[in-house]
Enzyme design. Structure first.
Site, PDB file in Angstrom:
ATOM      1  N   HIS A  65       0.657  -1.202   0.024  1.00 22.23           N
ATOM      2  CA  HIS A  65       0.201  -0.026   0.053  1.00 22.23           C
ATOM      3  C   HIS A  65       0.774   1.368   0.085  1.00 22.23           C
ATOM      4  O   HIS A  65       0.401   2.264  -0.705  1.00 22.23           O
ATOM      5  CB  HIS A  65      -1.062   0.127   1.298  1.00 22.23           C
ATOM      6  CG  HIS A  65      -2.099  -0.937   0.928  1.00 22.23           C
ATOM      7  ND1 HIS A  65      -3.420  -0.612   0.982  1.00 22.23           N
ATOM      8  CD2 HIS A  65      -2.109  -2.126   0.539  1.00 22.23           C
ATOM      9  CE1 HIS A  65      -4.074  -1.513   0.809  1.00 22.23           C
ATOM     10  NE2 HIS A  65      -3.634  -2.513   0.568  1.00 22.23           N
ATOM     11  N   VAL A  69       0.768   3.916  -3.455  1.00 23.34           N
ATOM     12  CA  VAL A  69       0.113   5.325  -3.171  1.00 23.34           C
ATOM     13  C   VAL A  69       1.208   6.203  -3.028  1.00 23.34           C
ATOM     14  O   VAL A  69       2.008   6.396  -2.065  1.00 23.34           O
ATOM     15  CB  VAL A  69      -0.634   5.290  -1.800  1.00 23.34           C
ATOM     16  CG1 VAL A  69      -1.436   6.866  -1.920  1.00 23.34           C
ATOM     17  CG2 VAL A  69      -1.983   4.293  -1.996  1.00 23.34           C
ATOM     18  N   ASP A  73       7.233   5.761  -0.095  1.00 20.18           N
ATOM     19  CA  ASP A  73       7.871   6.723   0.575  1.00 20.18           C
ATOM     20  C   ASP A  73       7.355   6.919   1.884  1.00 20.18           C
ATOM     21  O   ASP A  73       7.162   8.044   2.687  1.00 20.18           O
ATOM     22  CB  ASP A  73       7.618   8.005  -0.180  1.00 20.18           C
ATOM     23  CG  ASP A  73       6.082   8.590  -0.154  1.00 20.18           C
ATOM     24  OD1 ASP A  73       5.231   7.664   0.115  1.00 20.18           O
ATOM     25  OD2 ASP A  73       5.550   9.743  -0.551  1.00 20.18           O
ATOM     26  N   PRO A 164      -5.816  -1.487  -6.017  1.00 25.44           N
ATOM     27  CA  PRO A 164      -6.739  -2.611  -6.707  1.00 25.44           C
ATOM     28  C   PRO A 164      -7.987  -2.996  -5.558  1.00 25.44           C
ATOM     29  O   PRO A 164      -7.603  -3.106  -4.513  1.00 25.44           O
ATOM     30  CB  PRO A 164      -5.735  -3.488  -7.416  1.00 25.44           C
ATOM     31  CG  PRO A 164      -4.785  -3.253  -6.623  1.00 25.44           C
ATOM     32  CD  PRO A 164      -4.403  -2.070  -6.020  1.00 25.44           C
ATOM     33  N   THR A 195      -0.962 -15.988   0.269  1.00 25.56           N
ATOM     34  CA  THR A 195      -0.389 -17.098   0.947  1.00 25.56           C
ATOM     35  C   THR A 195      -0.264 -17.064   2.610  1.00 25.56           C
ATOM     36  O   THR A 195      -0.507 -17.896   3.239  1.00 25.56           O
ATOM     37  CB  THR A 195       0.589 -17.504   0.446  1.00 25.56           C
ATOM     38  OG1 THR A 195       0.932 -18.913   1.184  1.00 25.56           O
ATOM     39  CG2 THR A 195       2.097 -16.842   0.637  1.00 25.56           C
ATOM     40  N   ASP A 246      -5.418 -18.214   2.844  1.00 26.88           N
ATOM     41  CA  ASP A 246      -4.862 -19.536   2.338  1.00 26.88           C
ATOM     42  C   ASP A 246      -5.257 -20.802   3.325  1.00 26.88           C
ATOM     43  O   ASP A 246      -4.628 -20.653   4.610  1.00 26.88           O
ATOM     44  CB  ASP A 246      -3.379 -19.611   2.128  1.00 26.88           C
ATOM     45  CG  ASP A 246      -2.750 -20.957   1.836  1.00 26.88           C
ATOM     46  OD1 ASP A 246      -3.579 -22.072   1.851  1.00 26.88           O
ATOM     47  OD2 ASP A 246      -1.650 -21.215   1.716  1.00 26.88           O
ATOM     48  N   ASP A 254       4.417 -19.898   1.018  1.00 23.76           N
ATOM     49  CA  ASP A 254       4.733 -21.138   0.165  1.00 23.76           C
ATOM     50  C   ASP A 254       3.896 -20.593  -1.383  1.00 23.76           C
ATOM     51  O   ASP A 254       3.346 -19.709  -1.380  1.00 23.76           O
ATOM     52  CB  ASP A 254       4.435 -22.390   0.653  1.00 23.76           C
ATOM     53  CG  ASP A 254       2.982 -22.348   1.026  1.00 23.76           C
ATOM     54  OD1 ASP A 254       2.103 -21.386   0.880  1.00 23.76           O
ATOM     55  OD2 ASP A 254       2.623 -23.322   1.770  1.00 23.76           O
TER      56      ASP A 254
HETATM   57  C1  HEM Z   1      -3.572  -7.640  -6.769  1.00 23.02           C
HETATM   58  C2  HEM Z   1      -4.374  -6.944  -6.291  1.00 23.02           C
HETATM   59  C3  HEM Z   1      -4.753  -7.043  -4.819  1.00 23.02           C
HETATM   60  C4  HEM Z   1      -6.015  -6.996  -4.279  1.00 23.02           C
HETATM   61  C5  HEM Z   1      -7.218  -6.558  -5.019  1.00 23.02           C
HETATM   62  C6  HEM Z   1      -5.629  -7.161  -2.833  1.00 23.02           C
HETATM   63  C7  HEM Z   1      -6.667  -7.127  -1.808  1.00 23.02           C
HETATM   64  C8  HEM Z   1      -6.676  -7.433  -0.461  1.00 23.02           C
HETATM   65  C9  HEM Z   1      -7.574  -7.579   0.260  1.00 23.02           C
HETATM   66  C10 HEM Z   1      -9.162  -7.050   0.115  1.00 23.02           C
HETATM   67  C11 HEM Z   1      -7.303  -7.928   1.462  1.00 23.02           C
HETATM   68  C12 HEM Z   1      -8.159  -8.132   2.887  1.00 23.02           C
HETATM   69  C13 HEM Z   1      -8.261  -6.713   3.704  1.00 23.02           C
HETATM   70  C14 HEM Z   1      -9.436  -6.792   4.641  1.00 23.02           C
HETATM   71  O1  HEM Z   1      -9.212  -7.656   5.716  1.00 23.02           O
HETATM   72  O2  HEM Z   1     -10.220  -6.031   4.706  1.00 23.02           O
HETATM   73  C15 HEM Z   1      -5.783  -8.296   1.440  1.00 23.02           C
HETATM   74  C16 HEM Z   1      -4.961  -8.522   2.433  1.00 23.02           C
HETATM   75  C17 HEM Z   1      -3.771  -8.846   1.967  1.00 23.02           C
HETATM   76  N1  HEM Z   1      -2.917  -8.308   1.085  1.00 23.02           N
HETATM   77 FE1  HEM Z   1      -3.740  -7.993  -0.828  1.00 23.02          FE
HETATM   78  N2  HEM Z   1      -4.328  -7.432  -2.347  1.00 23.02           N
HETATM   79  C18 HEM Z   1      -3.778  -7.130  -3.866  1.00 23.02           C
HETATM   80  C19 HEM Z   1      -2.230  -7.419  -3.774  1.00 23.02           C
HETATM   81  C20 HEM Z   1      -1.401  -7.634  -2.943  1.00 23.02           C
HETATM   82  C21 HEM Z   1      -0.061  -7.347  -2.606  1.00 23.02           C
HETATM   83  C22 HEM Z   1       0.508  -7.008  -4.081  1.00 23.02           C
HETATM   84  C23 HEM Z   1       0.478  -7.685  -1.680  1.00 23.02           C
HETATM   85  C24 HEM Z   1       1.915  -7.742  -1.159  1.00 23.02           C
HETATM   86  C25 HEM Z   1       2.754  -7.921  -1.908  1.00 23.02           C
HETATM   87  C26 HEM Z   1      -0.860  -7.988  -0.694  1.00 23.02           C
HETATM   88  C27 HEM Z   1      -0.597  -8.426   0.475  1.00 23.02           C
HETATM   89  C28 HEM Z   1      -1.589  -8.689   1.291  1.00 23.02           C
HETATM   90  C29 HEM Z   1      -1.393  -9.261   2.712  1.00 23.02           C
HETATM   91  C30 HEM Z   1      -0.308  -9.829   3.355  1.00 23.02           C
HETATM   92  C31 HEM Z   1      -2.897  -9.405   3.260  1.00 23.02           C
HETATM   93  C32 HEM Z   1      -3.284  -9.962   4.577  1.00 23.02           C
HETATM   94  C33 HEM Z   1      -3.247  -8.747   5.475  1.00 23.02           C
HETATM   95  C34 HEM Z   1      -3.519  -8.926   6.957  1.00 23.02           C
HETATM   96  O3  HEM Z   1      -3.735 -10.415   7.242  1.00 23.02           O
HETATM   97  O4  HEM Z   1      -3.460  -8.286   7.798  1.00 23.02           O
HETATM   98  N3  HEM Z   1      -2.011  -7.758  -1.596  1.00 23.02           N
HETATM   99  N4  HEM Z   1      -5.481  -7.785  -0.050  1.00 23.02           N
END
Ligand code: HEM
Ligand SMILES: *[C@@H]1O[C@H](CO)[C@@H](O)[C@H](O)[C@H]1NC(C)=O
Ligand SMILES: *[C@@H]1O[C@H](CO)[C@@H](O)[C@H](O)[C@H]1NC(C)=O
Length: 345
Positions: A65, A69, A73, A164, A195, A246, A254
């Site tokens: 994030h 955005v 930075d 996104p 994962t 996952d 993984d």
């Molecule tokens: C490709 C587009 C992506 C979308 C649409 C997306 C969307 C989301 C959403 C909706 C959540 C859940 C948030 C909630 O609980 O309300 C989430 C969690 C998460 N996202 Fe993504 N994400 C994307 C890409 C990424 C990328 C590129 C990364 C890191 C390299 C990432 C890492 C994570 C992680 C680690 C969580 C778990 C957060 C937690 O447990 O606190 N995501 N993502």
């Protein structure tokens, strides 16, 4: 005459070269400034990880994030007295507090060394912490490029257009990633971060209830998995309830994420579409069957992510407190008020 113009030309070329060289990150940026920075950060992150697992997914998502955005930075860390910073946006509010706390603690550990105090940017500390949590959860290690400077602007309104949504199609995801200079392969590899970690029910309940006129459940969702999700997330569930992204190895970094996609067990539309859209099916199959190929692609992708719109050299600043900009008064005179409501009164 000719000599002179060719001299001028090579002088200009040299300037250009010097300029682009200084606009780059370096692996050993703090070698002479704070040689132990990586140990300080790793220790603080490990200590925090030993206290709570959420440290890992929370920190990794925070890095994503931050970079999407305004570039990497540390703008995501800035707090605003009028609740107008990135973290105050609807999406920002879903970022885990333990991710923020990890960076604050790592910064304190770095600044505890008098030679390092106020010399390492919050943006670099976040980039290092993201690598460290990947390693702590069993993912690949890699060298982090450093030399980012901290930004001074963070606004709530800039988040929605940059991050996104989980409902996005492959076209929308691809165009949002390419807007930051990342490829479709980077998109598929970085999505593997899902994962580890959790999602609140509200992010995907549309896929479980009232999906379309034809079927209430999203047909791309594995039917047993859909039943499990309906049990974990009944209609009108407490909004704080979250599920593992996952379901098989939720705490291990993984390639199981891609194996899930092959089974129709991607939690978000934005996950499942990487398999169902034929343009990326092959890549998902490769990452599912070859963990080394996934790890290599992930390292390339997260290195590219860490370069997004970075500030270097004399741009930005080295923030003393990761949640506030330095010298607020100076900075007030340079920016319009509504753009900078991120500090204390
Ligand atoms: C490709 C587009 C992506 C979308 C649409 C997306 C969307 C989301 C959403 C909706 C959540 C859940 C948030 C909630 O609980 O309300 C989430 C969690 C998460 N996202 Fe993504 N994400 C994307 C890409 C990424 C990328 C590129 C990364 C890191 C390299 C990432 C890492 C994570 C992680 C680690 C969580 C778990 C957060 C937690 O447990 O606190 N995501 N993502
Ligand atoms: C975290 O826990 C592991 C395993 O119990 C231990 O070896 C390690 O020293 C701990 N790390 C820190 C920084 O406390
Ligand atoms: C897996 O991917 C790696 C890296 O791309 C490659 O060197 C290796 O040959 C692949 N393994 C198999 C079994 O295809």
């Amino acid at each position: 005459m000719e000599h002179r113009s060719s001299f001028l030309l090579s002088f200009l070329l040299l300037l250009l070269l010097l300029n682009s060289a200084s606009a780059q990150l370096k692996q050993n940026f703090y070698q002479n400034i704070c040689p132990n920075v990586e140990n300080y950060v790793r220790n603080a992150v490990e200590k925090k990880f030993n206290e709570t697992f959420v440290t890992a997914p929370g920190t990794l998502r925070l890095f994503f994030h931050d970079c999407f955005v305004r570039g990497c930075d540390a703008s995501v860390l800035l707090a605003s007295s009028s609740n107008n910073a990135e973290k105050d946006s609807p999406i920002g509010q879903t970022l885990a507090g333990d991710g923020f706390d990890t960076v604050i603690k790592a910064k304190a550990a770095v600044d505890n060394d008098p030679n390092c105090k106020n010399k390492v940017s919050c943006a670099d500390i976040l980039a290092l912490a993201a690598r460290d949590v990947i390693v702590l959860t069993g993912g690949p290690s890699y060298t982090v490029e450093l030399g980012r400077r901290d930004g001074t602007i963070s606004t709530k309104s800039s988040v929605h257009s940059s991050i996104p949504l989980p409902t996005f199609s492959l076209d929308k995801l691809t165009s949002m990633f390419s807007a930051t200079g990342l490829s479709q392969t980077d998109l598929v590899a970085l999505s593997g971060a899902h994962t580890i970690g959790f999602s609140h029910c509200a992010r995907f309940t549309k896929r479980l209830y009232g999906f379309s006129r034809r079927s209430s459940v999203d047909p791309s969702l594995n039917s047993n998995y859909a039943k499990q999700l309906q049990q974990a997330c009944p209609k009108n569930v407490d909004p704080r309830v979250a599920v593992n992204m996952d379901p098989n190895t939720p705490r291990i970094f993984d390639n199981n994420y891609y194996k899930n996609l092959q089974q129709g067990m991607g939690l978000f539309t934005s996950d499942q579409v990487l398999f169902t859209d034929t343009r990326t099916t092959k890549l998902v199959n490769l990452f599912a069957s070859n963990s080394t190929a996934f790890q290599q692609a992930f390292i390339t992708a997260i290195t590219n992510l860490g370069r997004v719109r970075v500030k270097v050299g004399s741009q930005g600043e080295i923030r003393h407190d990761c949640t506030t900009v330095n010298l607020r008064r100076d900075y007030m005179s340079f920016h319009r008020r509504e753009e900078i409501d991120t500090g204390r009164c």
